[in-house]
Motif scaffolding. Structure first.
Motif, PDB file in Angstrom:
ATOM      1  N   LYS A  20       0.583  -1.396  -0.252  1.00 26.87           N
ATOM      2  CA  LYS A  20       0.102  -0.106   0.209  1.00 26.87           C
ATOM      3  C   LYS A  20       0.906   1.070   0.325  1.00 26.87           C
ATOM      4  O   LYS A  20       0.669   2.205  -0.320  1.00 26.87           O
ATOM      5  CB  LYS A  20      -1.065   0.200   1.091  1.00 26.87           C
ATOM      6  CG  LYS A  20      -1.593  -1.267   0.870  1.00 26.87           C
ATOM      7  CD  LYS A  20      -2.977  -0.920   2.970  1.00 26.87           C
ATOM      8  CE  LYS A  20      -4.054  -1.983   2.359  1.00 26.87           C
ATOM      9  NZ  LYS A  20      -5.001  -2.122   3.999  1.00 26.87           N
ATOM     10  N   GLU A  21       1.867   0.505   0.419  1.00 26.23           N
ATOM     11  CA  GLU A  21       2.756   2.289   1.082  1.00 26.23           C
ATOM     12  C   GLU A  21       3.778   2.810  -0.159  1.00 26.23           C
ATOM     13  O   GLU A  21       4.732   3.437  -0.445  1.00 26.23           O
ATOM     14  CB  GLU A  21       3.599   2.181   1.908  1.00 26.23           C
ATOM     15  CG  GLU A  21       3.060   2.329   3.066  1.00 26.23           C
ATOM     16  CD  GLU A  21       2.951   1.748   4.368  1.00 26.23           C
ATOM     17  OE1 GLU A  21       5.171   1.879   4.961  1.00 26.23           O
ATOM     18  OE2 GLU A  21       3.001   2.545   5.508  1.00 26.23           O
ATOM     19  N   PRO A 129      -2.983 -14.723  -2.519  1.00 27.95           N
ATOM     20  CA  PRO A 129      -2.885 -13.772  -2.843  1.00 27.95           C
ATOM     21  C   PRO A 129      -2.911 -12.916  -3.579  1.00 27.95           C
ATOM     22  O   PRO A 129      -3.189 -11.527  -3.755  1.00 27.95           O
ATOM     23  CB  PRO A 129      -1.325 -13.612  -2.377  1.00 27.95           C
ATOM     24  CG  PRO A 129      -1.193 -14.763  -2.113  1.00 27.95           C
ATOM     25  CD  PRO A 129      -1.967 -15.966  -2.759  1.00 27.95           C
ATOM     26  N   CYS A 130      -2.579 -13.303  -4.961  1.00 25.64           N
ATOM     27  CA  CYS A 130      -3.541 -12.890  -5.777  1.00 25.64           C
ATOM     28  C   CYS A 130      -5.318 -11.940  -6.162  1.00 25.64           C
ATOM     29  O   CYS A 130      -5.280 -11.360  -6.981  1.00 25.64           O
ATOM     30  CB  CYS A 130      -3.287 -13.545  -7.210  1.00 25.64           C
ATOM     31  SG  CYS A 130      -3.878 -12.593  -8.701  1.00 25.64           S
ATOM     32  N   VAL A 137      -5.626  -3.618  -2.318  1.00 29.67           N
ATOM     33  CA  VAL A 137      -5.612  -2.411  -2.793  1.00 29.67           C
ATOM     34  C   VAL A 137      -6.724  -1.988  -3.076  1.00 29.67           C
ATOM     35  O   VAL A 137      -6.268  -0.341  -2.858  1.00 29.67           O
ATOM     36  CB  VAL A 137      -3.821  -2.915  -3.654  1.00 29.67           C
ATOM     37  CG1 VAL A 137      -3.854  -1.701  -4.489  1.00 29.67           C
ATOM     38  CG2 VAL A 137      -3.537  -3.577  -2.797  1.00 29.67           C
ATOM     39  N   GLY A 138      -7.201  -2.729  -3.636  1.00 27.88           N
ATOM     40  CA  GLY A 138      -8.248  -1.323  -4.400  1.00 27.88           C
ATOM     41  C   GLY A 138      -9.173  -1.433  -4.124  1.00 27.88           C
ATOM     42  O   GLY A 138      -9.870   0.138  -3.338  1.00 27.88           O
ATOM     43  N   ASP A 139      -9.841  -1.870  -2.209  1.00 25.54           N
ATOM     44  CA  ASP A 139     -10.105  -1.069  -1.742  1.00 25.54           C
ATOM     45  C   ASP A 139      -9.989   0.186  -0.814  1.00 25.54           C
ATOM     46  O   ASP A 139     -10.512   1.365  -0.579  1.00 25.54           O
ATOM     47  CB  ASP A 139     -11.099  -1.869  -0.321  1.00 25.54           C
ATOM     48  CG  ASP A 139     -12.287  -3.024  -0.446  1.00 25.54           C
ATOM     49  OD1 ASP A 139     -12.681  -2.995  -2.111  1.00 25.54           O
ATOM     50  OD2 ASP A 139     -11.398  -3.974  -0.012  1.00 25.54           O
ATOM     51  N   TYR A 140      -8.461  -0.316  -1.181  1.00 25.39           N
ATOM     52  CA  TYR A 140      -7.490   1.033  -0.040  1.00 25.39           C
ATOM     53  C   TYR A 140      -7.819   2.267  -1.195  1.00 25.39           C
ATOM     54  O   TYR A 140      -7.981   3.301  -0.549  1.00 25.39           O
ATOM     55  CB  TYR A 140      -5.905   0.431  -0.194  1.00 25.39           C
ATOM     56  CG  TYR A 140      -5.790   1.992   0.695  1.00 25.39           C
ATOM     57  CD1 TYR A 140      -4.958   2.622   2.164  1.00 25.39           C
ATOM     58  CD2 TYR A 140      -4.474   1.847  -0.774  1.00 25.39           C
ATOM     59  CE1 TYR A 140      -3.917   3.525   1.800  1.00 25.39           C
ATOM     60  CE2 TYR A 140      -3.019   2.932  -0.028  1.00 25.39           C
ATOM     61  CZ  TYR A 140      -3.157   3.558   1.270  1.00 25.39           C
ATOM     62  OH  TYR A 140      -2.187   4.499   1.765  1.00 25.39           O
ATOM     63  N   ILE A 141      -7.233   2.178  -2.434  1.00 22.91           N
ATOM     64  CA  ILE A 141      -7.262   2.808  -2.659  1.00 22.91           C
ATOM     65  C   ILE A 141      -9.172   4.420  -3.190  1.00 22.91           C
ATOM     66  O   ILE A 141      -9.351   4.844  -3.126  1.00 22.91           O
ATOM     67  CB  ILE A 141      -7.089   2.647  -4.193  1.00 22.91           C
ATOM     68  CG1 ILE A 141      -5.390   2.350  -4.418  1.00 22.91           C
ATOM     69  CG2 ILE A 141      -7.167   4.009  -5.488  1.00 22.91           C
ATOM     70  CD1 ILE A 141      -5.079   1.719  -5.827  1.00 22.91           C
ATOM     71  N   GLY A 161     -12.098  -3.168  -7.242  1.00 16.02           N
ATOM     72  CA  GLY A 161     -12.897  -2.314  -5.542  1.00 16.02           C
ATOM     73  C   GLY A 161     -14.329  -2.732  -5.871  1.00 16.02           C
ATOM     74  O   GLY A 161     -15.261  -2.380  -4.831  1.00 16.02           O
ATOM     75  N   GLY A 162     -14.693  -3.630  -6.775  1.00 17.69           N
ATOM     76  CA  GLY A 162     -16.285  -3.642  -6.767  1.00 17.69           C
ATOM     77  C   GLY A 162     -16.526  -4.800  -6.497  1.00 17.69           C
ATOM     78  O   GLY A 162     -15.884  -5.979  -5.558  1.00 17.69           O
TER      79      GLY A 162
END
Length: 217
Positions: A20-21, A129-130, A137-141, A161-162
């Protein structure tokens, strides 16, 4: 009582945090990621997914429950129908390559080995993990971005993120947890190792894209 996935997620939280970073994710979220870097990433992801869908199909073949088989075969088909369309959207006028980067080659070779030569439990842990990291990552963004209206990469962000992808991720988690629930301590250790290694490879994939990794010889 916590599930296997909950426990391994705690162990691998530092890896997710570093993803994320990573500057790739930060610039992707801001919409400032250079186009040539994103195109390199999408090109390599296309190469990766061409093999990943075969890995998922192999995992499905090794399952015995009809629903589990159907899930992994559907997931492989979904990559063909959804991911390829997204890649064509971003790469339709770009010069591409069929050569995998060093990291891409390493990742797909590792997953193929896990799916074809290791017990099903380890293969499940390796491919997970994929699913989970892209969802996270999608949720984080989506939760942290303020430029949804003018981010050139919003179509990519929205895909991961859907709700549809979230349901697929949860199914992959549930299936893996089911196998972990009856696994021996030795198998759990191997599953943890596979999940951790694949998570590290996810970080390496983002990093290799940002530096547009090339073979040194």
């Amino acid at each position: 009582m916590s599930s296997w996935y909950e426990e391994v997620s705690v162990k691998t939280e530092p890896i997710l945090k570093q993803i994320k970073e990573h500057v790739f994710i930060k610039e992707l979220m801001a919409g400032t990621l250079p186009k040539e870097v994103f195109n390199f990433y999408i090109n390599q992801d296309t190469i990766y997914l061409a093999e990943y869908k075969k890995v998922l199909a192999q995992i499905g073949i090794k399952c015995s429950d009809d629903n589990d088989i159907q899930f992994f075969l559907d997931s492989a088909t979904g990559i063909i129908n959804v991911e390829n369309a997204l890649h064509q959207h971003f790469l339709k006028e770009e010069i591409t390559t069929d050569e995998a980067s060093i990291t891409c080659e390493l990742y797909i070779s590792y997953l193929s080995r896990m799916a074809h030569t290791k017990p099903l439990e380890e293969g499940l842990a390796a491919v997970l993990p994929c699913f989970t990291i892209y969802k996270q990552v999608g949720d984080y963004i989506l939760e942290n971005q303020s430029n949804k209206e003018n981010n050139p990469y919003q179509d990519w962000i929205d895909t991961y993120g859907g709700e549809e992808f979230a349901n697929s991720v949860q199914s992959a988690i549930d299936i893996t947890n089911k196998f972990a629930a009856s696994a021996s301590p030795e198998t759990i250790d191997k599953m943890n190792e596979a999940f951790e290694k694949a998570s590290k490879l996810e970080w390496m994939f983002w990093d290799s894209a940002y530096i547009k990794e090339a073979w040194k010889i």
